[in-house]
Structures are given as structure tokens and as C-alpha cells.
Motif scaffolding. Structure first.
Motif, PDB file in Angstrom:
ATOM      1  N   LEU A  19      20.211  -4.657  28.491  1.00  0.00           N
ATOM      2  CA  LEU A  19      19.223  -4.150  29.124  1.00  0.00           C
ATOM      3  C   LEU A  19      17.980  -5.259  29.221  1.00  0.00           C
ATOM      4  O   LEU A  19      17.579  -5.644  30.280  1.00  0.00           O
ATOM      5  N   ASN A  22      19.193  -7.880  31.913  1.00  0.00           N
ATOM      6  CA  ASN A  22      19.137  -7.319  32.988  1.00  0.00           C
ATOM      7  C   ASN A  22      17.732  -7.233  33.605  1.00  0.00           C
ATOM      8  O   ASN A  22      17.250  -7.855  34.605  1.00  0.00           O
ATOM      9  N   ARG A  23      16.504  -7.244  32.642  1.00  0.00           N
ATOM     10  CA  ARG A  23      15.311  -7.354  32.941  1.00  0.00           C
ATOM     11  C   ARG A  23      14.819  -8.761  33.445  1.00  0.00           C
ATOM     12  O   ARG A  23      14.273  -9.186  34.331  1.00  0.00           O
ATOM     13  N   ALA A  29      19.728  -1.136  35.462  1.00  0.00           N
ATOM     14  CA  ALA A  29      20.196  -0.624  34.151  1.00  0.00           C
ATOM     15  C   ALA A  29      21.635  -0.860  34.039  1.00  0.00           C
ATOM     16  O   ALA A  29      22.162  -0.384  32.957  1.00  0.00           O
ATOM     17  N   GLN A 244      10.758  -3.582  27.536  1.00  0.00           N
ATOM     18  CA  GLN A 244      12.195  -3.313  26.982  1.00  0.00           C
ATOM     19  C   GLN A 244      12.388  -1.901  26.552  1.00  0.00           C
ATOM     20  O   GLN A 244      13.496  -1.179  26.847  1.00  0.00           O
ATOM     21  N   ALA A 247      12.959   0.453  29.446  1.00  0.00           N
ATOM     22  CA  ALA A 247      14.119   0.401  29.919  1.00  0.00           C
ATOM     23  C   ALA A 247      15.300   1.110  29.142  1.00  0.00           C
ATOM     24  O   ALA A 247      16.043   1.800  29.652  1.00  0.00           O
ATOM     25  N   GLU A 248      14.965   1.183  27.738  1.00  0.00           N
ATOM     26  CA  GLU A 248      15.860   1.720  26.667  1.00  0.00           C
ATOM     27  C   GLU A 248      15.931   3.237  27.132  1.00  0.00           C
ATOM     28  O   GLU A 248      16.857   3.996  27.006  1.00  0.00           O
ATOM     29  N   TYR A 251      17.532   4.017  30.248  1.00  0.00           N
ATOM     30  CA  TYR A 251      18.899   4.206  30.194  1.00  0.00           C
ATOM     31  C   TYR A 251      19.350   5.321  29.490  1.00  0.00           C
ATOM     32  O   TYR A 251      20.470   6.051  29.672  1.00  0.00           O
TER      33      TYR A 251
END
Length: 383
Positions: A19, A22-23, A29, A244, A247-248, A251
Motif C-alpha cells: 500500500l 502504491n501511494r 489499492a 497510509q 489507505a489501510e 483496503y
């Protein structure tokens, strides 16, 4: 586990690293290649292959982040260069690519560091030359007259003797070159203010006193500039950590949604209710007219509760409740297995067996039922 369950959740390291990568790359994601390999190796029990894939994705992610930092430094120095109107040459930012080997990224960072250090020195020299020229040009004739050394001056320096304008100018240039090029306007102004006093220094001792004050102000300016840089880095790190974490969470919510949809559930909410602490979703099935599951996904925990849309009124209703709870129990365990494949570990810390307690009625249903009853009372009253 029936009407209630709580489970602690944790993301596998491969997911976290993917992740982050990816960012950096500006992607969605989906897991990066090595991250997916590490998860596959985990599922297959291949510990050595997993360790190798995980080490590679960690190295790649770290190298990408270092390249991002250099790109940011290039942009910052480019802004300083444009503000100063200088002509310092800067390396071009690197186009980031997951396929670029980590060794190549590391080598580029090392070469870029050297180029940026040289560019920073050149920009500092530009600032020094500009300030020095302004000071001495403003009173060139006076400085030549007041600070010029007589031809009969002794070779040994005398503090009471007039200062040599050439020496003073060169020394000032060297001192000013220590000023960081991205020092703020207030800091540069304070340094220039002290440097201008050289125009009125009649002796070498007075000139040295002024130069010492310039040195002290440059030290203070550089300290403030480094503090500002550190504050900017800290804010960038905080923003990166927040991104982050978001994003988690996305996900996890996406994976939970996909897992239960694959099992035949309709999932409402999720992204629509995503906040800094998590999200809420409602799970229903076409064959469940009176039942639903409310699920809350926090940063490190999932809490789910089966509810009724209306109170149970008969033994048959309670029998159906137990059946629905058993279905949900099996579905939750199946979803846990799917989530484990996606790199989301879940450890159940609390649960109820089917039929242990009466299912709660949703607040929405009670509210809706209360409004319907009020409308019915109003109609009866009007009649």
C-alpha cells in the motif's frame, strides 16, 4: 458467535508495504507484485520464499521513498533558484516506476545528493555575491577612501589600522556563502543589516567585529532554516502516516466488502461512512427480510451485531433467529478465511453462541415504527 462478535484485525507486512508503494506510485489499492508473491507464499506455507519476497518489497518500497525525497528536494531548490534568479543547474526529477530496480534507485539518489549539494553551494554563493555587491556598490568610493590600506602600512596587521577593502570584501563573501540559500526573508534581512555596517567600519578591528556579528546572524539564520526544514519534514511525515492509515482502512473495508459480497451478502455503507477511525456497514441478504448485521470496522478491530427489523413475537420468530445466527456464524468464518488470503489476520476475542440472547431491534426500525404509529393515531383522531 451469533448476535455479537469482536475480532482484532492486523494487516500483513506485505500488504502494508504494498500500500505504501502504491501511494508513492500513485496507484490504487491493488497489491504490488512482490507483495502479492509474499502473501501467496504465506498461504502456501513457503516461509523461505515469503521472506525473500517480503525483503524485496521492503527494499523496493524504501528505495522509492528515498527517490521521492530527492524529487522533493529538487523541487524545493528549483523554487529557491527561481526566487533568486540564479542559473544553478539541477538534476531532473526521476520518473518513479515499480519495475526500476532498487539498486538503480539507490545509485540515482547518491548521485543526486552530490549534485544537489553542489547546487546548494552554488546558490549560497549567489546569495553571498549579491549581498556583497549591494553593500560595497552602495558606498564603493567611501569604502575605497575609508577602508583602503595606505601604501606605507606595516606588513603585520594592526587592529587600529584601516581595513583593506579587498580583504574585507573577500572575507565577507566567504562568510555569507555559509548562509543557506532557502533562508527566509527575515533571516536574510537580519544578515544583510549586519553586513551593511562594514561600510562604516574605519579600522580592521571594527571590520572584524562586524564580520563576527554577521557570522552569528548567519548561524542563527541557518538554525531557523533547519528548524523550518525539520518542521516541514515532520508535517510531511505526519501527512504520509495519515495517508497510509487511510489507505489501510480503505483496503480493509474493501476486502471485507468483497468477502461478504462473494458470500451472497449485500453490503451498504463502507466507504460512504469512512472516517479517520474506521467505517460502518450493514450486511443483508435477499432471504433475510427481518434480519441484518451491523458491522463497525475500527483501526484494529471489527465489531458485528446481528439485529432484527422488528421484535420477535413467537417461537417461530426465535427459531428463525437461531437459524439466521447459525448462517451468519458460518459466513463470518468463511469471510475470515478469505480475509486471511488478502493479508488481513483476524483474532476473535469475544463471541456469543446462537440463541444465547434475544436479538436487538435496530434503532432505525424503532424510529420508523414510531413514526408510523403516530401517523396511524393522527388518522384515527381525524376520523
Amino acid at each position: 458467535m451469533s448476535s455479537g462478535v469482536e475480532a482484532d484485525i492486523a494487516l500483513d507486512a506485505a500488504v502494508v508495504l504494498s500500500l505504501g508503494m502504491n501511494r508513492v506510485l500513485g496507484r490504487g489499492a491493488g497489491l504490488a507484485g512482490r507483495g502479492a508473491e509474499a502473501l501467496a507464499a504465506l498461504a502456501e506455507g513457503r516461509a523461505e520464499a515469503r521472506a525473500a519476497a517480503l525483503a524485496e518489497v521492503e527494499t523496493q518500497e524504501r528505495a522509492l521513498r528515498e527517490a521521492v525525497e530527492r524529487n522533493a528536494r529538487i523541487a524545493a531548490l528549483a523554487g529557491t533558484r527561481d526566487r533568486l534568479g540564479a542559473a544553478a543547474e539541477l538534476p531532473a526529477p526521476l520518473e518513479l516506476d515499480e519495475e526500476r530496480p532498487a539498486a538503480d534507485l539507490t545509485a540515482w539518489c547518491a548521485a543526486t545528493d552530490r549534485a544537489l549539494d553542489e547546487a546548494e553551494r552554488e546558490l549560497s554563493g549567489h546569495v553571498a555575491a549579491e549581498v556583497t555587491a549591494q553593500i560595497f556598490a552602495a558606498s564603493a568610493e567611501r569604502l575605497e577612501a575609508d577602508l583602503g590600506r595606505p601604501e606605507h602600512a606595516a606588513e603585520q596587521p594592526d587592529p587600529a589600522a584601516p581595513a583593506d577593502s579587498g580583504d574585507v570584501r573577500r572575507t565577507l563573501g566567504r562568510v555569507l556563502a555559509r548562509l543557506l540559500p532557502d533562508a527566509g526573508p527575515a533571516e536574510r534581512a537580519a544578515v544583510a543589516e549586519a553586513a551593511r555596517l562594514l561600510a562604516s567600519a574605519a579600522t580592521a578591528a571594527e571590520a572584524e567585529g562586524v564580520l563576527q556579528e554577521v557570522r552569528l546572524r548567519i548561524q542563527d539564520a541557518n538554525r531557523r532554516t533547519r528548524e523550518l526544514r525539520e518542521a516541514q519534514r515532520r508535517r510531511a511525515a505526519e501527512a504520509d502516516a495519515a495517508a497510509q492509515a487511510a489507505a489501510e482502512r480503505r483496503y480493509v473495508l474493501d476486502s471485507i466488502t468483497a468477502a461478504f459480497e462473494d458470500l451472497g451478502y449485500e453490503v451498504e455503507g463502507g466507504f460512504e461512512t469512512l472516517t479517520a477511525s474506521g467505517g460502518t456497514m450493514v450486511l443483508t441478504r435477499g432471504a433475510w427480510p427481518d434480519h441484518s448485521v451491523r458491522m463497525r470496522v475500527d483501526e484494529a478491530q471489527v465489531r458485528a451485531s446481528m439485529t432484527r427489523e422488528r421484535p420477535a413475537e413467537s417461537e417461530d420468530d426465535r427459531r428463525v433467529d437461531a437459524e439466521r445466527e447459525a448462517e451468519w456464524c458460518a459466513a463470518f468464518e468463511a469471510a475470515r478465511a478469505r480475509l486471511a488470503e488478502a493479508g488481513i489476520r483476524s483474532d476473535v476475542g469475544w463471541r456469543l453462541d446462537p440463541g444465547v440472547r434475544e436479538l436487538p431491534v435496530t434503532a432505525e426500525s424503532r424510529h420508523t415504527r414510531g413514526r408510523a404509529e403516530r401517523r396511524e393515531r393522527r388518522r384515527s383522531h381525524d376520523q
